[in-house]
Design an enzyme around this catalytic site. Structure first.
Site, PDB file in Angstrom:
ATOM      1  N   SER A 182     -45.803 -14.679 -16.990  1.00 54.32           N
ATOM      2  CA  SER A 182     -45.519 -13.393 -17.616  1.00 54.32           C
ATOM      3  C   SER A 182     -45.358 -12.257 -16.621  1.00 54.32           C
ATOM      4  CB  SER A 182     -46.612 -13.045 -18.628  1.00 54.32           C
ATOM      5  OG  SER A 182     -47.890 -13.108 -18.032  1.00 54.32           O
ATOM      6  N   HIS A 210     -42.694 -16.553 -22.970  1.00 55.45           N
ATOM      7  CA  HIS A 210     -41.519 -15.899 -22.370  1.00 55.45           C
ATOM      8  C   HIS A 210     -40.327 -16.828 -22.207  1.00 55.45           C
ATOM      9  CE1 HIS A 210     -43.861 -12.301 -21.534  1.00 55.45           C
ATOM     10  NE2 HIS A 210     -44.840 -13.124 -21.220  1.00 55.45           N
ATOM     11  N   LYS A 242     -41.899 -11.666 -28.640  1.00 58.97           N
ATOM     12  CA  LYS A 242     -41.118 -11.398 -27.442  1.00 58.97           C
ATOM     13  C   LYS A 242     -39.637 -11.556 -27.757  1.00 58.97           C
ATOM     14  CE  LYS A 242     -45.184 -11.439 -24.898  1.00 58.97           C
ATOM     15  NZ  LYS A 242     -46.398 -12.162 -24.635  1.00 58.97           N
TER      16      LYS A 242
HETATM   17  C1  LIG Z   1     -47.750 -12.115 -24.743  1.00 59.42           C
HETATM   18  C2  LIG Z   1     -48.377 -13.384 -24.335  1.00 59.42           C
HETATM   19  C3  LIG Z   1     -49.364 -13.978 -25.103  1.00 59.42           C
HETATM   20  C4  LIG Z   1     -50.004 -13.283 -26.266  1.00 59.42           C
HETATM   21  O1  LIG Z   1     -49.159 -13.226 -27.347  1.00 59.42           O
HETATM   22  P1  LIG Z   1     -49.390 -12.069 -28.444  1.00 59.42           P
HETATM   23  O2  LIG Z   1     -48.659 -12.557 -29.621  1.00 59.42           O
HETATM   24  O3  LIG Z   1     -48.818 -10.840 -27.833  1.00 59.42           O
HETATM   25  O4  LIG Z   1     -50.863 -11.973 -28.657  1.00 59.42           O
HETATM   26  C5  LIG Z   1     -49.807 -15.227 -24.746  1.00 59.42           C
HETATM   27  N1  LIG Z   1     -49.328 -15.850 -23.658  1.00 59.42           N
HETATM   28  C6  LIG Z   1     -48.407 -15.289 -22.859  1.00 59.42           C
HETATM   29  C7  LIG Z   1     -47.917 -16.035 -21.660  1.00 59.42           C
HETATM   30  C8  LIG Z   1     -47.902 -14.032 -23.178  1.00 59.42           C
HETATM   31  O5  LIG Z   1     -47.024 -13.463 -22.377  1.00 59.42           O
END
Ligand SMILES: *Cc1c(COP(=O)(O)O)cnc(C)c1O
Length: 401
Positions: A182, A210, A242
């Site tokens: 991330s 991602h 995302k």
């Molecule tokens: C954003 C993210 C999460 C958390 O997801 P949310 O739905 O925002 O709680 C988990 N793992 C990774 C790698 C992320 O980038």
């Protein structure tokens, strides 16, 4: 010794952040209009959202959300196992399973909860959970909550992961990794990790927050791009917040896994189901993400344009093929000053500082989206060109471009 006061202790921690200039601040956005954000009197071109395909404001998502809300209301009114599980959830789970090539899928309200749920449910004291050092915080937290021994191997170091597994030959084992990291944007060595897990009889879990929507011919994510099925990677988690532009998350895998999660995953059982209207919007997003391949093509072209331009400027670009394009600036002060300088030019990029990244690895986390145009990328490059970065950060490629 008097009993310590909890609020005072917290205030001390916060004061320490202020002292070390690592205090974080909320930025209230008044209006979002594609990649443009309005905050106070400022209009900013944003390069920090995770809306990689530009779906968050898509009229079809908004229409699906509105339609479902008119029929079902806003809240799901209870947990899934009571009366919160609606047709919209079931349809979305089915579509996600088909898209990712998994037997079944299960929705969670957030990715954070999905990872806590999977790790807590599968792991117990005496087990071992081997993780990449740069994994997302919720994978680490999930392992800690589970009581399993947590071993963190240096980033993408498959040999180190192998040694950690080999050192615990009798323990039940999980290896968990981000698919796309991330804060770095690089892709995990998924095939090698899958081979290692097969050899060591460890269960592989990939968090593809991602990668989903962005990687793979139909956007099915980093596992699809690496041609890894449910057999090699039984545990897949990805989010809807995302590239899909919504909110929420899901776990996909064998039917027995999903059945077990429904029975035992506390962050699934003891929480209100996501609003059904949100599930309806996410279903629309899944369909658009699969069908509209031009979004991935456009994103790839923008990424290439940005990387070319940044290399010409000699900027300290990380080797990332994804929509996440970090500029590694080192010191937290340098990163913060750069972010402020960009903001004065109307460009919003977040400085990512410790403890989110290791000390000395502060960066500008630039993210690109199919909602951007070429002119936007050029404007970003123009703003980056004016930054006064320490000479030591300029890449050697500077001279011969
Ligand atoms: C954003 C993210 C999460 C958390 O997801 P949310 O739905 O925002 O709680 C988990 N793992 C990774 C790698 C992320 O980038």
């Amino acid at each position: 010794m008097p009993r310590p006061d909890l609020l005072q202790r917290l205030a001390n921690h916060t004061a320490e952040r202020t002292r070390t200039r690592l205090l974080r601040r909320l930025h209230t956005i008044d209006l979002a209009d594609g990649p443009w954000l309005e905050s106070g009197s400022q209009r900013l071109l944003s390069f920090c959202s995770n809306d990689y395909l530009g779906l968050a404001q898509h009229p079809q998502l908004v229409a699906a959300l509105t339609r479902a809300a008119r029929e079902e209301g806003v809240g799901s009114t209870s947990a899934h196992l009571i009366c919160g599980h609606r047709r919209e959830h079931a349809e979305l789970e089915e579509a996600l399973a088909v898209w990712t090539g998994r037997e079944c899928a299960l929705l969670f309200s957030t990715g954070y909860m999905a990872n806590l749920g999977v790790l807590q449910t599968l792991l117990a004291g005496g087990d071992v959970c081997v993780q990449d050092k740069l994994n997302h915080a919720c994978l680490l937290d999930g392992a800690k909550l589970s009581g399993a021994g947590l071993k963190r191997y240096p980033h993408a170091d498959v040999d180190a992961a192998a040694r950690q597994l080999a050192a615990n030959p009798d323990a039940a084992a999980m290896l968990a990794t981000d698919g796309v990291f991330s804060m770095d944007g690089d892709v995990a060595p998924l095939r090698e990790l899958a081979q290692l897990c097969a050899r060591e009889r460890a269960t592989l879990m990939v968090d593809d927050a991602h990668g989903l929507g962005v990687l793979g011919a139909h956007g099915a994510g980093s596992l699809d791009a690496a041609n890894l099925g449910q057999h090699e990677v039984p545990l897949l988690m990805a989010t809807l917040g995302k590239a899909l532009g919504c909110s929420g998350a899901f776990v996909a895998g064998p039917a027995a896994l999903i059945e077990g999660l429904i029975q035992f995953a506390r962050p699934y059982i003891y929480t209100t189901a996501m609003p059904p209207a949100l599930a309806a919007a996410a279903l629309e997003a899944v369909q658009l993400a699969q069908a509209e391949t031009w979004r991935r093509d456009k994103l790839a072209a923008l990424i290439a344009r940005f990387r070319r331009g940044a290399a010409e400027l000699g900027l300290p670009l990380a080797p990332s093929p994804s929509a996440i394009q970090p500029l590694l600036l080192g010191g937290a002060e340098t990163a913060l000053a750069a972010a402020h300088a960009l903001e004065r030019q109307g460009v919003l990029v977040t400085a990512i500082r410790p403890p989110t990244v290791p000390a000395g690895q502060a960066r500008l986390r630039i993210t690109l989206s199919a909602a951007h145009e070429e002119a936007h990328v050029d404007r970003l490059l123009g703003a980056l060109e004016t930054l006064h970065l320490p000479a030591s950060l300029r890449a050697p490629g500077d001279d011969h471009v």
